[in-house]
Write a protein that holds these residues in place. Structure first.
Motif, PDB file in Angstrom:
ATOM      1  N   ASP A 123      45.729  29.371  28.498  1.00 34.26           N
ATOM      2  CA  ASP A 123      45.900  28.381  29.541  1.00 34.26           C
ATOM      3  C   ASP A 123      47.231  28.502  30.188  1.00 34.26           C
ATOM      4  N   ASP A 124      46.588  28.704  30.950  1.00 30.88           N
ATOM      5  CA  ASP A 124      47.859  28.623  31.644  1.00 30.88           C
ATOM      6  C   ASP A 124      47.651  27.921  32.967  1.00 30.88           C
ATOM      7  N   LYS A 125      48.624  28.066  33.922  1.00 29.92           N
ATOM      8  CA  LYS A 125      48.544  27.366  35.202  1.00 29.92           C
ATOM      9  C   LYS A 125      47.792  28.170  36.252  1.00 29.92           C
ATOM     10  N   GLY A 126      47.443  29.412  35.926  1.00 27.92           N
ATOM     11  CA  GLY A 126      46.830  30.288  36.899  1.00 27.92           C
ATOM     12  C   GLY A 126      45.367  29.959  37.179  1.00 27.92           C
ATOM     13  N   VAL A 127      44.939  30.271  38.396  1.00 27.00           N
ATOM     14  CA  VAL A 127      43.540  30.170  38.805  1.00 27.00           C
ATOM     15  C   VAL A 127      43.117  31.560  39.265  1.00 27.00           C
ATOM     16  N   TYR A 128      42.003  32.055  38.712  1.00 25.61           N
ATOM     17  CA  TYR A 128      41.598  33.440  38.915  1.00 25.61           C
ATOM     18  C   TYR A 128      40.198  33.510  39.509  1.00 25.61           C
ATOM     19  N   PHE A 129      39.852  34.689  40.030  1.00 25.75           N
ATOM     20  CA  PHE A 129      38.514  34.866  40.590  1.00 25.75           C
ATOM     21  C   PHE A 129      38.105  36.322  40.484  1.00 25.75           C
ATOM     22  N   PHE A 130      36.797  36.552  40.574  1.00 23.10           N
ATOM     23  CA  PHE A 130      36.297  37.901  40.744  1.00 23.10           C
ATOM     24  C   PHE A 130      35.012  37.861  41.558  1.00 23.10           C
ATOM     25  N   ASP A 131      34.638  39.007  42.104  1.00 18.40           N
ATOM     26  CA  ASP A 131      33.488  39.129  42.985  1.00 18.40           C
ATOM     27  C   ASP A 131      32.200  38.986  42.176  1.00 18.40           C
ATOM     28  N   LEU A 132      31.246  38.221  42.716  1.00 17.70           N
ATOM     29  CA  LEU A 132      29.979  38.017  42.031  1.00 17.70           C
ATOM     30  C   LEU A 132      28.890  38.981  42.501  1.00 17.70           C
ATOM     31  N   ALA A 133      29.263  39.999  43.255  1.00 24.51           N
ATOM     32  CA  ALA A 133      28.271  40.977  43.669  1.00 24.51           C
ATOM     33  C   ALA A 133      27.606  41.607  42.453  1.00 24.51           C
ATOM     34  N   GLU A 134      26.293  41.891  42.551  1.00 19.44           N
ATOM     35  CA  GLU A 134      25.558  42.445  41.420  1.00 19.44           C
ATOM     36  C   GLU A 134      26.081  43.835  41.075  1.00 19.44           C
ATOM     37  N   SER A 135      26.537  43.969  39.840  1.00 18.39           N
ATOM     38  CA  SER A 135      27.111  45.237  39.413  1.00 18.39           C
ATOM     39  C   SER A 135      27.172  45.244  37.896  1.00 18.39           C
ATOM     40  N   VAL A 136      27.119  46.434  37.312  1.00 19.41           N
ATOM     41  CA  VAL A 136      27.301  46.556  35.864  1.00 19.41           C
ATOM     42  C   VAL A 136      28.727  46.986  35.531  1.00 19.41           C
ATOM     43  N   ASP A 137      29.556  47.182  36.547  1.00 26.75           N
ATOM     44  CA  ASP A 137      30.942  47.559  36.312  1.00 26.75           C
ATOM     45  C   ASP A 137      31.761  46.331  35.918  1.00 26.75           C
ATOM     46  N   SER A 138      32.829  46.556  35.187  1.00 28.59           N
ATOM     47  CA  SER A 138      33.716  45.459  34.829  1.00 28.59           C
ATOM     48  C   SER A 138      34.343  44.879  36.093  1.00 28.59           C
ATOM     49  N   PRO A 139      34.361  43.561  36.220  1.00 30.25           N
ATOM     50  CA  PRO A 139      34.907  42.955  37.437  1.00 30.25           C
ATOM     51  C   PRO A 139      36.411  43.121  37.513  1.00 30.25           C
ATOM     52  N   GLN A 140      36.927  43.179  38.720  1.00 29.41           N
ATOM     53  CA  GLN A 140      38.356  43.219  38.947  1.00 29.41           C
ATOM     54  C   GLN A 140      38.847  41.788  39.126  1.00 29.41           C
ATOM     55  N   ILE A 141      39.641  41.318  38.171  1.00 25.57           N
ATOM     56  CA  ILE A 141      40.088  39.931  38.174  1.00 25.57           C
ATOM     57  C   ILE A 141      41.383  39.812  38.965  1.00 25.57           C
ATOM     58  N   ALA A 147      48.776  26.536  39.815  1.00 31.19           N
ATOM     59  CA  ALA A 147      48.886  25.099  39.968  1.00 31.19           C
ATOM     60  C   ALA A 147      50.225  24.613  39.418  1.00 31.19           C
ATOM     61  N   GLU A 148      50.500  23.319  39.604  1.00 32.61           N
ATOM     62  CA  GLU A 148      51.756  22.749  39.142  1.00 32.61           C
ATOM     63  C   GLU A 148      51.807  22.637  37.624  1.00 32.61           C
ATOM     64  N   ASP A 149      50.645  22.473  36.981  1.00 29.88           N
ATOM     65  CA  ASP A 149      50.594  22.279  35.537  1.00 29.88           C
ATOM     66  C   ASP A 149      49.408  23.065  34.991  1.00 29.88           C
ATOM     67  N   ASP A 150      49.213  23.030  33.664  1.00 33.41           N
ATOM     68  CA  ASP A 150      48.112  23.766  33.052  1.00 33.41           C
ATOM     69  C   ASP A 150      46.777  23.314  33.628  1.00 33.41           C
ATOM     70  N   VAL A 151      45.933  24.278  33.962  1.00 41.58           N
ATOM     71  CA  VAL A 151      44.630  24.009  34.563  1.00 41.58           C
ATOM     72  C   VAL A 151      43.633  23.656  33.470  1.00 41.58           C
ATOM     73  N   THR A 152      42.973  22.505  33.609  1.00 40.45           N
ATOM     74  CA  THR A 152      42.006  22.059  32.603  1.00 40.45           C
ATOM     75  C   THR A 152      40.602  21.900  33.160  1.00 40.45           C
ATOM     76  N   GLY A 153      40.400  22.168  34.432  1.00 39.41           N
ATOM     77  CA  GLY A 153      39.056  22.078  34.996  1.00 39.41           C
ATOM     78  C   GLY A 153      39.062  22.466  36.460  1.00 39.41           C
ATOM     79  N   LEU A 154      37.927  22.967  36.936  1.00 39.73           N
ATOM     80  CA  LEU A 154      37.791  23.404  38.322  1.00 39.73           C
ATOM     81  C   LEU A 154      36.450  22.951  38.881  1.00 39.73           C
ATOM     82  N   ALA A 155      36.433  22.588  40.154  1.00 36.20           N
ATOM     83  CA  ALA A 155      35.181  22.267  40.843  1.00 36.20           C
ATOM     84  C   ALA A 155      35.357  22.583  42.320  1.00 36.20           C
ATOM     85  N   VAL A 156      34.268  22.973  42.967  1.00 37.20           N
ATOM     86  CA  VAL A 156      34.287  23.293  44.388  1.00 37.20           C
ATOM     87  C   VAL A 156      33.641  22.161  45.182  1.00 37.20           C
ATOM     88  N   TYR A 157      34.296  21.737  46.259  1.00 38.91           N
ATOM     89  CA  TYR A 157      33.700  20.785  47.199  1.00 38.91           C
ATOM     90  C   TYR A 157      33.198  21.581  48.383  1.00 38.91           C
TER      91      TYR A 157
END
Length: 677
Positions: A123-141, A147-157
């Motif tokens: 945990d940390d404060k970072g927010v990460y993402f990777f591409d959801l395209a269909e693939s069997v290759d390891s995603p590039q993160i 964020a200002e403090d440790d991230v404990t949850g995420l939601a999209v509006y």
């Protein structure tokens, strides 16, 4: 412990990045207060979901209770008989303790689709993402932002079509609202309760009878024994943030996947068919030109047979990830005690080895304190302490004119340092000055002890989740009242969440576990400014997250002995050599006993070990570990915790470690009270 996990947050982030790119930004971040509109009754919780329905919108939440584990559903629109309570009457679904299976349930009936079961590896404060395209290759993160403090949850509006979506990021009692560039639009501070901590956000953004502009739901803890799920109305929030609300959102109205699936018969249903090609891209665990052959990581480490897709049938004595862990059994387990255990310590009796004691922590509000057990696991004593997390033993401390042993713990209830005297029969008693303050706005978490071989002074280490460490000198007045003085303040590791630590007094080191990433070593002397040494890290092929408890088995010399580290995510323990550069020795896990009377260890946390001969059951030393899910021999799970007692000989004397002569390096006559200055 916990907690957000990359695999839980990436899908939302990936969705965030593929929407249209128009922003409703305001010139400066807006600070708002968000009332807790409703609460469920008490549930051990950390994650939420929502189900859209005009008739009965649902709040879905997990139940982490050891005996009730599973998840529940509540009607989001139920009337509240008081400002803080949603009547339960939930549909409840229980799951027996960890079996590493993904399950799917149909909604709103909440019936399991057994055909959808998928077995997975434990945990940390970072927010990460990777591409959801269909693939069997390891995603590039990639890192989206911090964020200002440790991230404990995420939601999209989800904004209206043609506009950019927004990301809600939980950070304890505050929810940050960010645009698609991860620029802060505003903050929503949760109010209505004291010391609120939330995690596991979800957003219901369609109108309901009660929430005209939708609601945000979350797992919540707060003072007053509040633990469960909370709901906050989003009424007027978006107007104040300068964001166009979208209550017309309907998750069923999104574009559906193409009718032509890239998973095809040509690839045996176990891979993607490449367009215009006969080449198959096989899913993990499958191989061959048509993906019709099983494949196992590392070929089951040479200790088993590959019988399915990444499914190994392990040889006797081997188990865990790809049959790479040595499997041992516990000799005893402690009697059930306390709702939320964490860390143990072993006190060596000055009268006789077999009279030694095990001290454990209960960090939950209910039953908070320390437990004392004999070497067969029988509970001898409980004593109140303010939600202690870790516990360690101090030997031969000079308190006034008396030389005594002490038990030390960091107490989270009031962020203090808690100390108890251990009398000669192993009983804990209160002592003057046994509750010592820390500093304002510091939330204690993990702890350990250190006596300097240079000066003879006794020190206490304590940390908080932010990885800020305090080192206190422990002393006493002439009449034996304990006192502490802050002598050092530093940040350990790379700044990620920390907890477990242990000191090596002969070498003047402190080892600390950074939960998501690494095991570190620092100089333990208070005047040291030397940088830390990363001993092992998650991703080195040997260490797995979360890095939790850390303990030391002393050797006959300062270069002999071993450091043991619990790795919670795989319910196992790594062994490293005490001497630098701390070479990796092996990994073990604790299975159910052959007679079925002692359950396997799961989701482990704290660990303690000594190499001393402690009577006929433990002639070559003892290892005590925390077990999260205390399964009962007749079925079911206890609401109270247990700790497992394992012979050190069964670990270091198991093949292939036995051939290395590791037990010969352990000091079976180590005297923790000996003068070493």
């Amino acid at each position: 412990m916990g907690y957000y996990h990359y695999d839980e947050v990436f899908p939302q982030l990936a969705t965030l990045l593929v929407v249209a790119a128009q922003s409703w930004r305001v010139s400066a971040a807006v600070e708002l207060q968000l009332n807790v509109s409703a609460l469920t009754t008490t549930v051990e919780s950390d994650w939420t979901g929502v189900y859209y329905s005009d008739a009965a919108p649902l709040l879905l939440g997990n139940d982490g209770g050891t005996s009730t584990g599973g998840f529940h559903a509540w009607n989001l629109d139920d009337e509240t008989p008081s400002p803080w309570l949603i009547p339960l009457s939930p549909a409840g679904l229980s799951c027996s303790p960890p079996h590493s299976i993904l399950r799917a349930f149909s909604l709103p009936e909440l019936t399991e689709a057994e055909s959808a079961q998928i077995k997975v590896l434990d945990d940390d404060k970072g927010v990460y993402f990777f591409d959801l395209a269909e693939s069997v290759d390891s995603p590039q993160i990639s890192k989206l932002g911090e964020a200002e403090d440790d991230v404990t949850g995420l939601a999209v509006y989800a904004s209206s079509r043609g506009s950019a979506d927004y990301l809600f990021v939980a950070q304890e009692s505050v929810i940050g609202v960010y645009d698609q560039s991860f620029e802060l639009v505003g903050t929503l501070a949760l109010v209505g309760l004291e010391d609120i901590e939330i995690q596991g956000l979800s957003i219901y953004q369609a109108p309901t009878e009660k929430y005209a502009e939708g609601a945000v739901v979350y797992a919540i803890e707060a003072d007053g024994d509040v633990a469960g799920f909370g709901v906050s109305s989003l009424e007027n929030v978006f107007e104040q943030l300068g964001i166009a609300s979208n209550t017309a959102h309907d998750p069923r109205g999104q574009d559906h996947c193409a009718s032509l699936s890239p998973i095809c018969k040509q690839c045996s249903g176990n891979g993607f068919c490449s367009k215009g090609s006969d080449v198959c891209a096989c899913f993990a665990g499958f191989a061959g030109s048509t993906c019709d052959q099983f494949q196992c990581t590392d070929n089951c480490s040479g200790h088993g047979e590959c019988v399915g897709a990444n499914e190994c049938a392990c040889d006797a004595g081997w188990g865990g990830l790809h049959c790479s862990f040595i499997v041992v059994e516990a000799t005893y387990e402690t009697e059930a005690n306390g709702g939320d255990g964490d860390d143990p310590a072993i006190w060596i009796s000055p009268e006789a080895p077999e009279k030694s004691r095990i001290i454990t922590t209960t960090k939950s509000t209910a039953g908070a304190g320390l437990g004392v057990f004999d070497l067969t696991g029988k509970l001898l004593q409980t004593i109140y302490a303010g939600e202690p997390n870790n516990v360690d033993v101090i030997y031969n401390f000079q308190a006034g004119e008396r030389t005594i042993d002490l038990a030390f713990a960091a107490c989270r209830a009031d962020d203090t340092l808690c100390l108890f005297e251990i009398i000669s029969n192993g009983t804990l008693t209160e002592i003057p000055g046994g509750i010592q303050p820390t500093v304002d706005d510091y939330s204690v978490y993990g702890s350990c002890v250190y006596r300097s071989r240079t000066t003879g002074k006794q020190y206490l280490f304590v940390n908080e989740k932010s990885a800020r460490y305090f080192q206190y000198e422990l002393s006493s007045t002439a009449n034996g009242t304990l006192e502490t003085t802050l002598v050092r303040d530093f940040v350990g590791g790379s700044g990620g969440q920390v907890e477990g630590c242990v000191t090596d007094e002969d070498n003047g080191w402190i080892f600390l576990g950074e939960e998501p990433s690494a095991l570190w070593r620092y100089d333990a002397e208070p005047d040291s400014e030397e940088p830390g040494v990363r001993v092992a890290y998650v991703g080195d092929g040997l260490l797995n997250a979360d890095v939790e408890g850390v303990t030391l088995v002393p050797g006959k010399t300062a270069d002999e002995g071993f450091v043991l580290v619990s790795t919670q995510g795989v319910s196992a323990y790594n062994i490293y050599r005490r001497a630098a550069p701390h070479a990796y020795v092996g990994t073990f896990t604790i299975a159910r006993s052959a007679d079925g009377q002692i359950d396997a260890v799961s989701n482990t946390d704290g660990i303690a070990a000594v190499g001393n001969a402690l009577g006929p059951d433990f002639p070559h030393g003892l290892v005590v570990v925390h077990d999260d899910s205390n399964e009962l021999p007749g079925g079911g799970t206890s609401d109270e915790s247990s700790f497992k007692l394992v012979s050190l000989e069964s670990i270091l004397g198991a093949e292939p470690l036995a051939s290395l002569g590791l037990l010969d390096e352990v000091d079976a006559e180590w005297d923790p009270r000996a003068e070493r200055v």
